[in-house]
Design an enzyme around this catalytic site. Structure first.
Site, PDB file in Angstrom:
ATOM      1  N   ASP A   1      22.276  49.663  47.943  1.00 27.12           N
ATOM      2  CA  ASP A   1      22.170  50.493  46.643  1.00 27.12           C
ATOM      3  C   ASP A   1      23.018  51.623  46.231  1.00 27.12           C
ATOM      4  O   ASP A   1      23.437  52.228  47.251  1.00 27.12           O
ATOM      5  CB  ASP A   1      20.683  50.981  46.747  1.00 27.12           C
ATOM      6  CG  ASP A   1      20.044  51.572  45.590  1.00 27.12           C
ATOM      7  OD1 ASP A   1      20.174  51.226  44.562  1.00 27.12           O
ATOM      8  OD2 ASP A   1      19.430  52.788  45.917  1.00 27.12           O
TER       9      ASP A   1
ATOM     10  N   ASP B   1      22.064  54.545  43.467  1.00 27.28           N
ATOM     11  CA  ASP B   1      21.414  55.797  43.268  1.00 27.28           C
ATOM     12  C   ASP B   1      20.356  56.223  44.519  1.00 27.28           C
ATOM     13  O   ASP B   1      19.788  55.435  45.064  1.00 27.28           O
ATOM     14  CB  ASP B   1      20.733  55.648  41.881  1.00 27.28           C
ATOM     15  CG  ASP B   1      21.490  55.405  40.779  1.00 27.28           C
ATOM     16  OD1 ASP B   1      22.552  54.997  40.884  1.00 27.28           O
ATOM     17  OD2 ASP B   1      20.724  55.542  39.611  1.00 27.28           O
TER      18      ASP B   1
ATOM     19  N   LYS C   1      18.514  42.171  42.927  1.00 25.28           N
ATOM     20  CA  LYS C   1      19.221  42.687  44.126  1.00 25.28           C
ATOM     21  C   LYS C   1      19.100  41.741  45.227  1.00 25.28           C
ATOM     22  O   LYS C   1      20.237  41.647  45.784  1.00 25.28           O
ATOM     23  CB  LYS C   1      18.443  44.014  44.313  1.00 25.28           C
ATOM     24  CG  LYS C   1      18.748  45.120  43.719  1.00 25.28           C
ATOM     25  CD  LYS C   1      18.385  46.506  44.065  1.00 25.28           C
ATOM     26  CE  LYS C   1      18.799  47.466  43.220  1.00 25.28           C
ATOM     27  NZ  LYS C   1      18.656  48.860  43.794  1.00 25.28           N
TER      28      LYS C   1
ATOM     29  N   GLU D   1      20.521  60.175  40.499  1.00 26.44           N
ATOM     30  CA  GLU D   1      20.159  59.009  39.701  1.00 26.44           C
ATOM     31  C   GLU D   1      20.915  58.933  38.560  1.00 26.44           C
ATOM     32  O   GLU D   1      20.678  59.797  37.824  1.00 26.44           O
ATOM     33  CB  GLU D   1      18.551  59.169  39.606  1.00 26.44           C
ATOM     34  CG  GLU D   1      17.799  59.237  40.782  1.00 26.44           C
ATOM     35  CD  GLU D   1      17.723  57.739  41.272  1.00 26.44           C
ATOM     36  OE1 GLU D   1      17.853  56.817  40.175  1.00 26.44           O
ATOM     37  OE2 GLU D   1      17.340  57.418  42.507  1.00 26.44           O
TER      38      GLU D   1
ATOM     39  N   ASN E   1      12.432  48.928  44.525  1.00 26.25           N
ATOM     40  CA  ASN E   1      13.222  47.826  43.991  1.00 26.25           C
ATOM     41  C   ASN E   1      14.266  47.259  44.895  1.00 26.25           C
ATOM     42  O   ASN E   1      15.128  46.373  44.554  1.00 26.25           O
ATOM     43  CB  ASN E   1      13.691  48.202  42.598  1.00 26.25           C
ATOM     44  CG  ASN E   1      14.898  49.284  42.816  1.00 26.25           C
ATOM     45  OD1 ASN E   1      14.841  50.008  43.764  1.00 26.25           O
ATOM     46  ND2 ASN E   1      15.868  49.185  41.911  1.00 26.25           N
TER      47      ASN E   1
ATOM     48  N   ARG F   1      13.692  53.998  29.506  1.00 27.29           N
ATOM     49  CA  ARG F   1      14.466  54.980  29.761  1.00 27.29           C
ATOM     50  C   ARG F   1      15.880  55.136  29.110  1.00 27.29           C
ATOM     51  O   ARG F   1      16.178  55.838  28.456  1.00 27.29           O
ATOM     52  CB  ARG F   1      14.791  55.146  31.359  1.00 27.29           C
ATOM     53  CG  ARG F   1      13.619  55.837  32.143  1.00 27.29           C
ATOM     54  CD  ARG F   1      13.869  55.449  33.696  1.00 27.29           C
ATOM     55  NE  ARG F   1      13.887  54.200  34.007  1.00 27.29           N
ATOM     56  CZ  ARG F   1      14.335  53.938  35.407  1.00 27.29           C
ATOM     57  NH1 ARG F   1      14.845  54.750  36.233  1.00 27.29           N
ATOM     58  NH2 ARG F   1      14.526  52.547  35.527  1.00 27.29           N
TER      59      ARG F   1
ATOM     60  N   SER G   1      22.741  47.549  41.922  1.00 25.03           N
ATOM     61  CA  SER G   1      22.365  48.900  41.468  1.00 25.03           C
ATOM     62  C   SER G   1      21.495  48.635  40.154  1.00 25.03           C
ATOM     63  O   SER G   1      21.974  47.744  39.144  1.00 25.03           O
ATOM     64  CB  SER G   1      23.658  49.954  41.041  1.00 25.03           C
ATOM     65  OG  SER G   1      22.967  51.081  40.418  1.00 25.03           O
ATOM     66  N   GLY G   2      20.507  49.088  39.974  1.00 22.48           N
ATOM     67  CA  GLY G   2      19.716  48.980  38.680  1.00 22.48           C
ATOM     68  C   GLY G   2      20.118  50.152  37.998  1.00 22.48           C
ATOM     69  O   GLY G   2      19.725  50.162  36.671  1.00 22.48           O
TER      70      GLY G   2
END
Length: 405
Positions: free
Chosen positions: A191, A193, A324, A200, A350, A236, A279-280
């Site tokens: 991942d 962040d 992911k 983040e 996540n 967001r 990554s999200g």
């Protein structure tokens, strides 16, 4: 003519355990075996440890010819006395007793590693039916890391028992099954962040849009698993609408790598691993990280930019929890690495599907729900501590760095 007889099984052979201990100096090992060579013994087992300048040398050898054991004992003791060493010789039969089924590597990380916590971990291993076959140090700073080789108990119940103990003691304990697969793990996917980087990313963008607090709250709820990730992402990103695209370069400059990130990636690459990130967050940052760190794979969401402005939308397939795990499988296929030979590292809810899909899932400074569900957890803020879970020592890392300096 009768067929040749097979050699006598080690279990049936009379043996001597020769133990030497005292102040270390060059030539002790060679000197002991020069002494033993005069009696034509064979070496069955051998182990040596040096700690703060003191040596413990154990040699398991076959018994000498009939009538010579007394002379061997006298000669070894005389040699040891000449070097101001102590010697102990114990008679017995055969080799070490067979190790029990169920073998694991237990890595313990402490800052500091106290005698109390070490005693508690050792006692819990014994209580599960395990036997500690060997202990050695992997690192002495910034954390103390030691590895226990344990046999006689299955990995999963041992992991469960030690996780409870570790939480009470304030140390990290990682339990992985022993075997060739540990040495064969050849793909690491992280991942981004709060894992590869300290930030983040969406909050960095939000700071430029003046909506950092709103975004941070939604992010925290999503990472705790309280909100659907895709819905929270759209909510967001919508707050970023109208930001000038020049903010991308500013955010890239603000990104801070997690301590140990460069060391982890550099060392894995030296070992022949392929390394990727999922990554999200956003490709506008992960593509830059891929170039800076020499990563093999990178995939994330993409912020839509039209006429030099962020539209408040993302394009393409959303990288969420399930995404992911799919990307881990895709990277493994492209790398030619079986899924059981992969390592995944993450901190949020996540990341759970990815952590559970990998051969080894590591929760790094993770939320409680993630620590409880992952294979193992590391709660120290140094990403390169993951190397210790793979059996890599700090000394090896530093030697490789010095060689290339």
């Amino acid at each position: 003519m009768s067929a040749p007889q097979p050699p006598q099984a080690p279990a049936d052979v009379p043996t001597l355990l020769v133990k030497i201990f005292g102040k270390d100096r060059p030539g002790i090992t060679a000197g002991l075996f020069d002494t033993l060579a005069a009696f034509s013994v064979d070496v069955v087992d051998l182990e040596q440890v040096v700690t703060r300048g003191r040596i413990v040398l154990c040699a398991l050898v076959t018994e000498p010819a009939r009538g010579l054991e007394g002379e061997l004992r006298s000669t070894v003791h005389s040699w040891a006395d000449s070097l101001k060493l102590q010697a102990e010789i114990i008679s017995g039969v055969g080799d070490n007793r067979p190790r029990g089924e169920g073998r694991s590597h237990v890595t313990v990380l402490g800052h500091p590693l106290t005698a109390e916590s070490t005693a508690a971990i050792a006692a819990r291993i014994t209580a599960t039916g395990g036997n500690i076959d060997r202990i050695f140090r992997l690192a002495k700073y910034p954390v103390t890391a030691v590895e226990f080789a344990v046999s006689g108990t299955p990995t999963e119940p041992l992991r469960t028992a030690l996780a409870t103990e570790a939480a009470a003691l304030g140390v990290d304990v990682a339990v992985v099954s022993a075997g060739l697969h540990r040495r064969a793990q050849r793909l690491v996917v992280m991942d981004v962040d709060s894992t590869l980087i300290q930030d983040e990313v969406i909050e960095l963008f939000a700071a430029h849009a003046g909506c950092e607090e709103q975004v941070a709250e939604v992010t925290a709820r999503a990472m705790r698993g309280e909100l659907d990730f895709e819905q929270s992402l759209h909510a967001r990103v919508a707050l970023l609408e109208g930001l000038d695209a020049s903010v991308v370069e500013k955010v890239r400059a603000e990104v801070q790598l997690t301590p140990g990130a460069r060391t982890l990636v550099r060392t894995l690459k030296r070992l022949g691993y392929q390394v990727g990130v999922v990554s999200g967050g956003f490709t506008q940052v992960t593509d830059d990280l891929r170039e800076r760190l020499g990563l093999d794979f990178a995939h994330a969401n993409t912020l839509e930019i039209v006429d030099g402005k962020l539209t408040g939308k993302v394009t393409g397939e959303i990288v969420d929890r399930a995404g992911k795990a799919r990307l881990l499988r895709r990277f493994a296929q492209e790398a030619g690495v079986p899924l059981e030979q992969t390592v995944a590292i993450g901190d949020g809810a996540n990341d759970l599907d990815m952590l559970n899909a990998a051969g080894l899932g590591v929760a790094f400074n993770a939320k409680p729900v993630v620590r409880e569900a992952a294979h193992t957890a590391v709660n120290f803020p140094f990403l390169d501590t993951v190397l210790y879970l793979l059996g890599v020592t700090l000394e090896e890392v530093e030697a490789a760095d010095a060689h290339e300096a």
